[in-house]
Motif scaffolding. Sequence first.
Motif, PDB file in Angstrom:
ATOM      1  N   CYS B 256       5.412  -3.179   2.087  1.00 49.25           N
ATOM      2  CA  CYS B 256       4.760  -3.119   3.389  1.00 49.25           C
ATOM      3  C   CYS B 256       3.261  -3.348   3.246  1.00 49.25           C
ATOM      4  O   CYS B 256       2.736  -3.382   2.133  1.00 49.25           O
ATOM      5  N   ALA B 257       2.592  -3.494   4.378  1.00 50.04           N
ATOM      6  CA  ALA B 257       1.146  -3.713   4.370  1.00 50.04           C
ATOM      7  C   ALA B 257       0.428  -2.371   4.437  1.00 50.04           C
ATOM      8  O   ALA B 257       0.922  -1.428   5.043  1.00 50.04           O
ATOM      9  N   GLN B 258      -0.733  -2.294   3.812  1.00 48.76           N
ATOM     10  CA  GLN B 258      -1.486  -1.034   3.777  1.00 48.76           C
ATOM     11  C   GLN B 258      -2.938  -1.251   4.178  1.00 48.76           C
ATOM     12  O   GLN B 258      -3.569  -2.221   3.748  1.00 48.76           O
ATOM     13  N   ASN B 259      -3.466  -0.309   4.961  1.00 41.54           N
ATOM     14  CA  ASN B 259      -4.876  -0.356   5.361  1.00 41.54           C
ATOM     15  C   ASN B 259      -5.705   0.502   4.429  1.00 41.54           C
ATOM     16  O   ASN B 259      -6.349   1.452   4.848  1.00 41.54           O
ATOM     17  N   PHE B 260      -5.692   0.207   3.153  1.00 43.43           N
ATOM     18  CA  PHE B 260      -6.413   1.000   2.171  1.00 43.43           C
ATOM     19  C   PHE B 260      -7.917   0.737   2.308  1.00 43.43           C
ATOM     20  O   PHE B 260      -8.323  -0.410   2.406  1.00 43.43           O
TER      21      PHE B 260
END
Lengths: 517, 404
Positions: B256-260
């Motif tokens: 999945c995509a992450q907003n790190f």
Amino acid sequence: MHIPVFERGIIPPDPVAPDSLKGIPRQKTNPSRWQGDNWQDFVRDLQSRGVTVCEGRADCSVFMTDAGGVAYSLPHGVVRPNSAEDISKVLRAAQAHRVPVTTRGGGLTTEGESVAFGGLLLDMSSMNRVLEINSDAMTVRTQAGIFWHQLAEILRRDNLDYLSAPLNLTASVGGTLGVGGIDVNSPRLGCSADQAVVLQVVTPTGDIVNCSERENPDLMERVLFGYGQFGVITEATLKIRKFTPITIQYFYYSSLRTAIEDLQFIAREDASDYSGILTILDRAITLLVAFDSDEREREFNTRWKRSLRGHGEAGFGLRMAGHYTMHPWRIKEAAYIIGRRFKLFPEFWRPEFMHHGKIIDRTVVFSRAVWKFWGGPQMVIPDLSSKAEKFVEAVERGNAVCRKYFRHYTLYCVGIKLRGRLPRYEMSCIPPDASDIAYGCEFEPMLRGTNYSRDYLQSFKNEIYDIGVDMGLSYYRFGGMMKGYIRRAMGDELVDKHLAMKKAADPAMVLNAEVIF
Amino acid sequence: MSEEKYDVLIVGASLAASAAAKRLVDAGLDVVALERKKLPRNKVCSGILSPRGHRFLIENFGPLPRDILHEPTSCRGVTFHFPSMISISMDFEGGPTPHLNRKFSDYWAVKSSGLNVHEETSFMGLEDDGKVVHVRAMRAGIELKYTARYVIGADGPKSRVRHSIYPDYMKSIPWFMVGQKFQRIIECPLDEDYFHFWFHPALGHYTWSHARNRRQIVGVGFPSGGNLHEYHRNVETYLRDKHGVKLEPAEELEGCAQNFGPSLINRYVFGKGNVLITGQAAGFFNMLAEGMSCALHSGAIAGEAVVGAIQRNRPVQEVYRRLITSEAKRCTDQWNPFRIIFGNPHEADFKAGMRKLSKREQLAVIRDIFRFMKIYAPYGWGRQILSQSLIRLVRNKYPSGRWL
Ligand SMILES: Cc1cc2nc3c(=O)[nH]c(=O)nc-3n(C[C@H](O)[C@H](O)[C@H](O)COP(=O)(O)OP(=O)(O)OC[C@H]3O[C@@H](n4cnc5c(N)ncnc54)[C@H](O)[C@@H]3O)c2cc1C
Ligand SMILES: Cc1cc2nc3c(=O)[nH]c(=O)nc-3n(C[C@H](O)[C@H](O)[C@H](O)COP(=O)(O)OP(=O)(O)OC[C@H]3O[C@@H](n4cnc5c(N)ncnc54)[C@H](O)[C@@H]3O)c2cc1C
């Protein structure tokens, strides 16, 4: 997926790992709101017996939280009982329909003990009449929902006074007998609960029973310090005394240890009628002593005063000036102390409460100051109580925790005279190993104008309570019962013993059941 | 079309949502959650919950049932591996911590909170008219309307609630992809009681491995646009060559995509008007991608803020932003070099691990950490972390002016 439901008091084995979360009991401490099964039947049942249940949103919202202001919930309905019979009907119906009932006096608890997580709330403040003053036996018989200040007002008409009560004006007699009740004269006169001579109690199954040390002594010992687990106190006969104005003296310290040692010295020697410690900062500590009579004060001045190591105001002011000259970067601290001194102290000698240099209404004076300077929508007052020998260490450790979390806070320390080792002290604010005089300290951050999340405040309280577990102390219970700590601090065996007694007395586990177990 | 009316509408039915719901339902408010998926739903996650989060679950939802845990049921700590082939194992303070099966743990938390969930209902958009919020949602191709006094966006990294009030936000932050493959074990010398993490710039921005249900998970994170299979192959080869980890071909893959990033530089998003953003949607992410404990705590604070706003008749943003300060501080502290050097903002003691090494090894580790951090240089976080840390030093808090 099946969601398991655990019976109250049962702690299942830990599926994570046996040593996960070292020693913290796997217990839900923030109760869920009861879902309202059978509520309507219960209400109809009560109505048919002439008991009115108020279900309006406004009736219930008033009781959304307690003085602690961190636990929030709504009762489904509120009953304002007129008599023990009303309460008996409520509890009988509650057993039959399994509806939780929460008793509320002044609602000054801080951990949600007087918050109803759904179910019925019994608002005891409707039962607030003084029934009989007996100035020969020096006792008063009163309904238990009365607030101490109302009681004081009525006693004052006959130049009488109660012995000891919490310093906050709106604690009720019933709620206080259920938790302990500590005053600045407790090093001499003990807890408020120990002033009770006879009680009328409605048991969780609805029986109306009188108890005293002679009649039904077991019930008496369970109900006092019992956190409302074993019945609703409807009437209390309490010891009283002659009313006297008081004089106060202050001593100032820059070391907590020294101040505490002197407090303990005064309590041990019975050198004053009232004593307590109140800090401004941990290097600006006030020890307060007060007297009911000129003779007692004179005796203190000639016999004991010299042994105290505290300073007078001028002497202490000079020392502080010296200290802050050497530590100019702490100037803000000095300003804080001076500001506090000029705002707080005059509260204790306001002309309307003084007569010939004496305070004529100590309860009002202290209570006003408490609310004015520490009051707010969230009262965070965790505490520790210990036997004399461990007290300095407990306060010093608690002080270090306060420093970590808050810039400004107050410590309030006082002694508590015990009446031997009574069964009522078991699992109470009285530490298990204390004899003669126990000591309590309350750790109170100044929250005014600041805002902290519930979890931040909870972590602070937990760190204070952890000291209690670590040192084998109890909790003075200003701060409340701390469900999550009771097993850690008191041990499973003792808690299970009380749980068994509770189950026997309250088969459906409906009365104040969320408080401890 | 009829509109359903609630006091509070929560978007998402995960951990942040259940914590918020716990506070709101307990206070007797009328609450609903919209969840895109059918429950119980799967969630890509390593499932290692910090002790603080563990305690939160117990205190608020009760003892953890066995069904919500994977095998091994607990994780004792974290092991860091460095390119110089030095490894440091650290135990969690407060004992081993649960290895959550997010499919069931989230379901259990949601159910225990008493939250009423409308499943398979996607949030589409909202309008806040100052008094109430009008929400549009879709279920099985049908558009639905809701109104609520407050909306809480607890809908994770790609938050649509956040997007509906800050349409440009998604484009303004860097995005990462994380993916993990599940492989049967032929031979694996990595201690299964620990979560393993590699500070290796050649492997990826975030490289980890741990055991689950008799398989080994090998995962890697990298800037969006990269190829998961290539990154993964590279890591697998490295683990085989350097650590002797032999695995069967992957049976399953998820990502999945992450907003790190936002929590490192104190750039949280907390919402606008009557709309609150919380959990990972707000940017909460602790060290080592531990996002569950801060999702729980921030979610609870969002719930508290709504209760407080109603009770004291104050604007909810004002209450939320004040209450959330301690959690934002705690989370950003995890990345603050001064806090790391002079304090211990984490729930495991890295410095104690370092002290067990020789001076030469310590230097090698520090050199490896610096080399690893260089791969984050393009994001320009270094200077921001430093300036935020200095402000924290002087004012004892992070400036709230940087929050959205
Ligand atoms: C600002 C402040 C100052 C305080 N100062 C002091 C102090 O100086 N000394 C001190 O000792 N404490 C102090 N406290 C704590 C507080 O006074 C005690 O918790 C208090 O005595 C509770 O009385 P209450 O009537 O408010 O009880 P509640 O908070 O209403 O109830 C306390 C408990 O008793 C139960 N209960 C209530 N009424 C009855 C009844 N009739 N029968 C049986 N059970 C009942 C409730 O269910 C609850 O579990 C202070 C608290 C605050 C917020
Ligand atoms: C590979 C990986 C490993 C991780 N490992 C760990 C770990 O070991 N420990 C840890 O603590 N954290 C870990 N994390 C982070 C952790 O998973 C998250 O930080 C955490 O789940 C955030 O919780 P949340 O409640 O804020 O949001 P989420 O858990 O992301 O939940 C958001 C919910 O909203 C729903 N939703 C989204 N959009 C909509 C919409 N439009 N309408 C309706 N519903 C919607 C989603 O279906 C979901 O149920 C990991 C993450 C990843 C990707």
